[in-house]
Every structure is written in C-alpha cells, then in structure tokens.
Design a protein around this motif. Structure first.
Motif, PDB file in Angstrom:
ATOM      1  N   GLN A 132      57.771  62.235  29.904  1.00 20.87           N
ATOM      2  CA  GLN A 132      57.162  61.255  30.814  1.00 20.87           C
ATOM      3  C   GLN A 132      55.714  61.619  31.068  1.00 20.87           C
ATOM      4  OE1 GLN A 132      58.685  58.993  34.669  1.00 20.87           O
ATOM      5  NE2 GLN A 132      58.399  61.169  35.094  1.00 20.87           N
ATOM      6  N   VAL A 133      54.853  60.644  30.903  1.00 27.13           N
ATOM      7  CA  VAL A 133      53.419  60.849  31.107  1.00 27.13           C
ATOM      8  C   VAL A 133      53.004  60.043  32.330  1.00 27.13           C
ATOM      9  CG1 VAL A 133      51.120  60.643  30.112  1.00 27.13           C
ATOM     10  CG2 VAL A 133      53.088  61.168  28.635  1.00 27.13           C
ATOM     11  N   LEU A 134      52.439  60.720  33.299  1.00 28.14           N
ATOM     12  CA  LEU A 134      51.985  60.092  34.540  1.00 28.14           C
ATOM     13  C   LEU A 134      50.485  59.819  34.449  1.00 28.14           C
ATOM     14  CD1 LEU A 134      53.948  62.394  37.014  1.00 28.14           C
ATOM     15  CD2 LEU A 134      54.672  60.206  36.036  1.00 28.14           C
ATOM     16  N   TYR A 135      50.081  58.666  34.981  1.00 29.59           N
ATOM     17  CA  TYR A 135      48.663  58.305  34.886  1.00 29.59           C
ATOM     18  C   TYR A 135      48.291  57.338  35.999  1.00 29.59           C
ATOM     19  CZ  TYR A 135      50.951  54.441  32.404  1.00 29.59           C
ATOM     20  OH  TYR A 135      51.788  53.411  32.050  1.00 29.59           O
ATOM     21  N   LYS A 136      47.018  57.308  36.286  1.00 27.97           N
ATOM     22  CA  LYS A 136      46.503  56.429  37.325  1.00 27.97           C
ATOM     23  C   LYS A 136      46.482  54.979  36.803  1.00 27.97           C
ATOM     24  CE  LYS A 136      41.598  56.608  36.118  1.00 27.97           C
ATOM     25  NZ  LYS A 136      40.235  56.929  36.607  1.00 27.97           N
ATOM     26  N   PRO A 137      46.254  53.997  37.702  1.00 22.81           N
ATOM     27  CA  PRO A 137      46.233  52.593  37.271  1.00 22.81           C
ATOM     28  C   PRO A 137      45.186  52.348  36.189  1.00 22.81           C
ATOM     29  CG  PRO A 137      46.388  52.717  39.650  1.00 22.81           C
ATOM     30  CD  PRO A 137      46.132  54.111  39.172  1.00 22.81           C
ATOM     31  N   LYS A 138      45.548  51.470  35.257  1.00 23.58           N
ATOM     32  CA  LYS A 138      44.630  51.060  34.190  1.00 23.58           C
ATOM     33  C   LYS A 138      44.937  49.615  33.823  1.00 23.58           C
ATOM     34  CE  LYS A 138      45.657  54.282  31.341  1.00 23.58           C
ATOM     35  NZ  LYS A 138      45.655  55.106  30.122  1.00 23.58           N
ATOM     36  N   ASN A 139      43.991  49.020  33.102  1.00 26.01           N
ATOM     37  CA  ASN A 139      44.107  47.609  32.691  1.00 26.01           C
ATOM     38  C   ASN A 139      44.318  46.693  33.901  1.00 26.01           C
ATOM     39  OD1 ASN A 139      43.974  48.489  29.965  1.00 26.01           O
ATOM     40  ND2 ASN A 139      46.195  48.807  29.935  1.00 26.01           N
ATOM     41  N   THR A 140      43.590  46.983  34.981  1.00 22.00           N
ATOM     42  CA  THR A 140      43.703  46.195  36.206  1.00 22.00           C
ATOM     43  C   THR A 140      42.949  44.873  36.046  1.00 22.00           C
ATOM     44  OG1 THR A 140      43.793  48.259  37.458  1.00 22.00           O
ATOM     45  CG2 THR A 140      43.380  46.249  38.707  1.00 22.00           C
ATOM     46  N   SER A 141      43.602  43.778  36.417  1.00 24.68           N
ATOM     47  CA  SER A 141      42.996  42.451  36.248  1.00 24.68           C
ATOM     48  C   SER A 141      43.425  41.544  37.387  1.00 24.68           C
ATOM     49  CB  SER A 141      43.392  41.835  34.901  1.00 24.68           C
ATOM     50  OG  SER A 141      44.794  41.678  34.825  1.00 24.68           O
ATOM     51  N   VAL A 142      42.674  40.416  37.527  1.00 22.40           N
ATOM     52  CA  VAL A 142      42.919  39.440  38.590  1.00 22.40           C
ATOM     53  C   VAL A 142      43.087  38.062  37.968  1.00 22.40           C
ATOM     54  CG1 VAL A 142      41.973  38.318  40.659  1.00 22.40           C
ATOM     55  CG2 VAL A 142      41.674  40.779  40.315  1.00 22.40           C
ATOM     56  N   VAL A 143      44.057  37.314  38.486  1.00 25.62           N
ATOM     57  CA  VAL A 143      44.297  35.934  38.059  1.00 25.62           C
ATOM     58  C   VAL A 143      44.214  35.047  39.290  1.00 25.62           C
ATOM     59  CG1 VAL A 143      45.956  34.331  37.032  1.00 25.62           C
ATOM     60  CG2 VAL A 143      45.753  36.646  36.132  1.00 25.62           C
ATOM     61  N   THR A 144      43.514  33.898  39.176  1.00 24.43           N
ATOM     62  CA  THR A 144      43.384  32.948  40.283  1.00 24.43           C
ATOM     63  C   THR A 144      44.286  31.748  40.043  1.00 24.43           C
ATOM     64  OG1 THR A 144      41.535  31.790  39.236  1.00 24.43           O
ATOM     65  CG2 THR A 144      41.007  33.624  40.712  1.00 24.43           C
ATOM     66  N   ALA A 145      44.838  31.224  41.117  1.00 23.95           N
ATOM     67  CA  ALA A 145      45.665  30.015  41.044  1.00 23.95           C
ATOM     68  C   ALA A 145      45.353  29.138  42.257  1.00 23.95           C
ATOM     69  CB  ALA A 145      47.142  30.375  41.023  1.00 23.95           C
ATOM     70  N   PRO A 146      44.909  27.896  42.031  1.00 20.94           N
ATOM     71  CA  PRO A 146      44.684  27.268  40.731  1.00 20.94           C
ATOM     72  C   PRO A 146      43.394  27.789  40.093  1.00 20.94           C
ATOM     73  CG  PRO A 146      44.040  25.787  42.478  1.00 20.94           C
ATOM     74  CD  PRO A 146      44.664  26.970  43.152  1.00 20.94           C
ATOM     75  N   PRO A 147      43.306  27.707  38.772  1.00 22.86           N
ATOM     76  CA  PRO A 147      42.076  28.181  38.116  1.00 22.86           C
ATOM     77  C   PRO A 147      40.962  27.152  38.250  1.00 22.86           C
ATOM     78  CG  PRO A 147      43.613  27.339  36.484  1.00 22.86           C
ATOM     79  CD  PRO A 147      44.330  27.259  37.806  1.00 22.86           C
ATOM     80  N   GLY A 148      39.755  27.591  37.915  1.00 22.46           N
ATOM     81  CA  GLY A 148      38.617  26.674  37.917  1.00 22.46           C
ATOM     82  C   GLY A 148      38.034  26.474  39.296  1.00 22.46           C
ATOM     83  N   VAL A 149      37.333  25.347  39.462  1.00 23.18           N
ATOM     84  CA  VAL A 149      36.649  25.030  40.719  1.00 23.18           C
ATOM     85  C   VAL A 149      37.681  24.649  41.775  1.00 23.18           C
ATOM     86  CG1 VAL A 149      34.961  23.507  41.814  1.00 23.18           C
ATOM     87  CG2 VAL A 149      34.599  24.299  39.462  1.00 23.18           C
ATOM     88  N   ILE A 150      37.500  25.170  42.995  1.00 21.06           N
ATOM     89  CA  ILE A 150      38.413  24.926  44.095  1.00 21.06           C
ATOM     90  C   ILE A 150      37.825  23.878  45.028  1.00 21.06           C
ATOM     91  CG2 ILE A 150      39.786  25.979  45.916  1.00 21.06           C
ATOM     92  CD1 ILE A 150      40.335  27.046  43.106  1.00 21.06           C
ATOM     93  N   VAL A 151      38.621  22.880  45.393  1.00 17.34           N
ATOM     94  CA  VAL A 151      38.164  21.825  46.302  1.00 17.34           C
ATOM     95  C   VAL A 151      38.134  22.376  47.726  1.00 17.34           C
ATOM     96  CG1 VAL A 151      38.621  19.509  47.182  1.00 17.34           C
ATOM     97  CG2 VAL A 151      39.094  20.059  44.791  1.00 17.34           C
ATOM     98  N   LYS A 152      37.117  22.017  48.448  1.00 13.19           N
ATOM     99  CA  LYS A 152      36.978  22.452  49.829  1.00 13.19           C
ATOM    100  C   LYS A 152      38.181  21.993  50.651  1.00 13.19           C
ATOM    101  CE  LYS A 152      33.710  22.254  53.706  1.00 13.19           C
ATOM    102  NZ  LYS A 152      32.424  21.681  54.174  1.00 13.19           N
ATOM    103  N   GLY A 153      38.742  22.926  51.430  1.00 16.35           N
ATOM    104  CA  GLY A 153      39.911  22.636  52.238  1.00 16.35           C
ATOM    105  C   GLY A 153      41.223  22.989  51.570  1.00 16.35           C
ATOM    106  N   ALA A 154      41.200  23.325  50.283  1.00 16.07           N
ATOM    107  CA  ALA A 154      42.419  23.674  49.553  1.00 16.07           C
ATOM    108  C   ALA A 154      42.753  25.157  49.760  1.00 16.07           C
ATOM    109  CB  ALA A 154      42.264  23.359  48.070  1.00 16.07           C
ATOM    110  N   THR A 155      43.800  25.623  49.069  1.00 17.93           N
ATOM    111  CA  THR A 155      44.234  27.022  49.142  1.00 17.93           C
ATOM    112  C   THR A 155      44.152  27.649  47.757  1.00 17.93           C
ATOM    113  OG1 THR A 155      45.723  26.592  50.995  1.00 17.93           O
ATOM    114  CG2 THR A 155      46.137  28.575  49.697  1.00 17.93           C
ATOM    115  N   VAL A 156      43.595  28.861  47.667  1.00 19.79           N
ATOM    116  CA  VAL A 156      43.513  29.595  46.404  1.00 19.79           C
ATOM    117  C   VAL A 156      44.208  30.941  46.586  1.00 19.79           C
ATOM    118  CG1 VAL A 156      41.272  30.617  46.965  1.00 19.79           C
ATOM    119  CG2 VAL A 156      41.986  30.428  44.579  1.00 19.79           C
ATOM    120  N   THR A 157      44.926  31.372  45.545  1.00 19.55           N
ATOM    121  CA  THR A 157      45.658  32.638  45.590  1.00 19.55           C
ATOM    122  C   THR A 157      45.189  33.532  44.451  1.00 19.55           C
ATOM    123  OG1 THR A 157      47.606  31.587  46.571  1.00 19.55           O
ATOM    124  CG2 THR A 157      47.926  33.729  45.521  1.00 19.55           C
ATOM    125  N   LEU A 158      44.825  34.770  44.789  1.00 19.74           N
ATOM    126  CA  LEU A 158      44.409  35.774  43.810  1.00 19.74           C
ATOM    127  C   LEU A 158      45.550  36.775  43.635  1.00 19.74           C
ATOM    128  CD1 LEU A 158      40.810  36.469  45.162  1.00 19.74           C
ATOM    129  CD2 LEU A 158      41.497  34.803  43.450  1.00 19.74           C
TER     130      LEU A 158
END
Length: 351
Positions: A132-158
């Motif tokens: 077993q090999v222990l290691y710190k976090p790697k390949n960290t990334s973020v995804v937004t939903a919904p993608p693209g431009v967000i309309v004012k007043g809406a909800t976005v989740t990262l």
C-alpha cells in the motif's frame, strides 16, 4: 551413496548438491551431461517449503520511499527465487532473486506481490502481500453545474474531486483575490447568485500527508430581471387579465341588452299595428247605423204612461201628505241621542 549433514540453527542451507571437488567453487554434477540421469535426489526428504515474502520498511509506506521485497525459505537444495505482481487476474513475472527493490515508490506500484522458491524437487509460491502506497491529494479538479454562463438569481454548484490515499479529509473553497475561505465541503453552492458572486473559484483538498489546490474555474453571471421589473410585469399581466374580464362581461351585457331591445321592438310593432287600426276609425267618415238614423226625435211619440205623469194634475198619496214636518215629532230613540250627554265609547277615546 548417501549424504547427510547438520548445520547451525542460525544458518540456512540454501543449496546442497553432489560434486567431485572438495574446495573452491565446485560444480553441481546434476548439471554435467556425463552424470545426467545418474544422480537421484530424495525429494521425499528434500521437498521445498513454502517461502515467505516480506516488505521493508514495515508499516505505512509513503509515496517516494524506497521499498524492498524479500523472499525467504527454509528449504534445502534451493535453486532460485522469482517474484511476481498481480495484474488483477494473474501474477506477472517481475524479478529473479530473493530480493526486489522499488526506488521512489509511486501509487501505481501498489498491489499484490508474491515470490516463488524454485527447487529441483519442485517449487512453492508465497502468499500474496499487498503493498500500500500512501500519498497526498493529487489530480484535484472542480466541476460546475450548470456549466457555462449563470443567469442572475439562479443557483450554481461547484464539486471538487481528488485522488488521495487515505481519502481527502477536508475540502476548502476559495475565491481568487480573497484571503478568507468562501466555504467548505466537497460541494459548494451559491444560491440567488448576483453579479458580485462572479469570479474565479478553486478548492483545496487535504489529508494527513498534504494538500493540493485545483485549477481555478470562472463563474460568469449575466443580468436577469430585477425584482422591481418582475413586480411591474406581474402587475401588468394582472391588469391585462382584469381588462379582458371586464371586456367580456360588458360584451355579454351588451348582447343581453340587444336581445331585450329586439324583443321590445317586436312587441311595439304589434302595438303600433293595433294603433293604426284604431286611427282608421275616423269619426267624420264613420256613418251611424240604420237603427240609430231611424230614431227621429220629431217622429218618436212618448208612451202613455210618461204623458200621464203631469206634475200639475198628479196628487201626492195619503202617506206622503201625512208626513207633515210641523206635526211630526222625532221618536224617542232619536231624542235620546243627545250629543251633550252621550260619551264616546272607550275604543274611540283611545284613538
């Protein structure tokens, strides 16, 4: 010819064979073609034992550490060792010898390992050992939903994801150019988003061996309807609906009025026709009937009874003459009706 031997308990015999020379590095006669089939080994007493595979250093092994795998066996007449790594369905050959060193171990080096002890009487394979090999976090990334431009007043989740062993313990969210964290947890949501919420965001994934930041993602917010404009639109829609209701109600009333007017006009028409018949009755043009014309006042004679009623010759009857106001007195009942003495009855007084 037979051979027997003893050895100290702290030493292990790794190989035993027949040879002709007693010094130096004597050859194994079993490998000499002149002795092929002439030397027999008693495998009943020399059967190989199952080897044991160990990993050094023991305990937790962090990424980048040098790891050594060692295979040992207590068998006599042992020829060689070989090592294998499991690929999921079978073991793949990796090395020969009783030790195998992995320099700067990496996460992909993790897996099941096994070694095999090869003996002229057969071979035995060790139980698999998991590296077993222990290691710190790697390949960290973020995804937004919904993608693209967000309309004012809406909800976005990262959502933040990362590869780590052990798994990530803490996720922390940051907005670029801000020193304080924006949030925590694997997901970060912004509800009723406004223009001020736009910008670049990134997450930090951390476990006991270290942390890694994701690349920043941009959130662009485009303008939407303001609450005032929304209220104005709602009022306008309600006004239009009310006007339509009034319009249809007035139209219905007008239809009923027209129907009633048409009915009254029909009745008046019948009345006017009757009045016209009445107007045709002209008194100047209407002629009296023949019976009326025959009634000529100059020719009609009064009857005998009427002529006999001559006031100059007719005498009043005896009963009338007897009613002399000068001699006739009122009766007792009439005299008793003195208005000065008669009291009005109680019902009249109460009025």
């Amino acid at each position: 010819m037979s051979c027997s031997y003893t050895n100290p308990s702290d030493l292990t015999i790794t190989r035993a064979y027949w040879t002709k020379l007693a010094s130096g590095n004597p050859p194994d006669l079993t490998a000499n073609p002149d002795y092929a089939g002439r030397i027999r080994v008693d495998c009943q007493h020399e059967a190989p034992q199952t080897p044991l595979l160990s990993i050094s250093p023991p305990g937790d092994i962090q990424e980048g550490t040098d790891v050594t795998l060692t295979c040992t066996s207590r068998s006599h007449l042992l020829w060689s060792y070989s090592g294998y790594k499991s690929n999921g369905t079978a073991f793949q050959y990796l090395w020969t010898g009783n030790t195998y060193t992995i320099k700067h171990v990496r996460p992909e080096d993790a897996g099941d390992y096994s070694c095999q002890a090869n003996h002229r009487c057969g071979s035995r394979q060790s139980a698999p050992v998991y590296l077993q090999v222990l290691y710190k976090p790697k390949n960290t990334s973020v995804v937004t939903a919904p993608p693209g431009v967000i309309v004012k007043g809406a909800t976005v989740t990262l959502t933040c994801s990362s590869d780590a062993n052990p798994p990530v313990e803490n996720y922390t969210w940051f907005k670029v150019d801000q020193s304080t964290p924006a949030g925590s947890g694997q997901q970060y949501s912004i509800s009723n988003i406004s223009s001020e919420d736009g910008g670049q965001y990134y997450c930090e994934a951390r476990n006991k061996y270290g942390a890694e930041n994701s690349s920043a993602v941009s959130i662009t917010v485009k303008g939407g309807q303001s609450p005032v404009l929304t209220a104005v639109v709602a009022v306008l829609v309600c006004g239009v609906v009310c006007l339509l209701c009034v319009f249809f109600f007035m139209r219905k009333c007008k239809t009923e009025t027209v129907t009633q007017a048409r009915h009254d006009q029909s009745v008046n028409t019948n009345t006017i026709q009757l009045d016209a018949d009445y107007q045709n009755m002209n008194p100047n043009m209407a002629q009296p009937d023949a019976d009326y014309q025959n009634m000529n006042s100059n020719t009609i004679q009064s009857d005998a009874v009427y002529q006999s009623l001559n006031p100059n010759t007719t005498q009043p009857d005896a009963v009338y003459q007897s009613l002399n106001p000068n001699t006739t007195y009122p009766d007792d009942v009439y005299q008793s009706l003195d208005p000065n003495t008669i009291q009005p009855e109680p019902v009249y007084q109460t009025l």
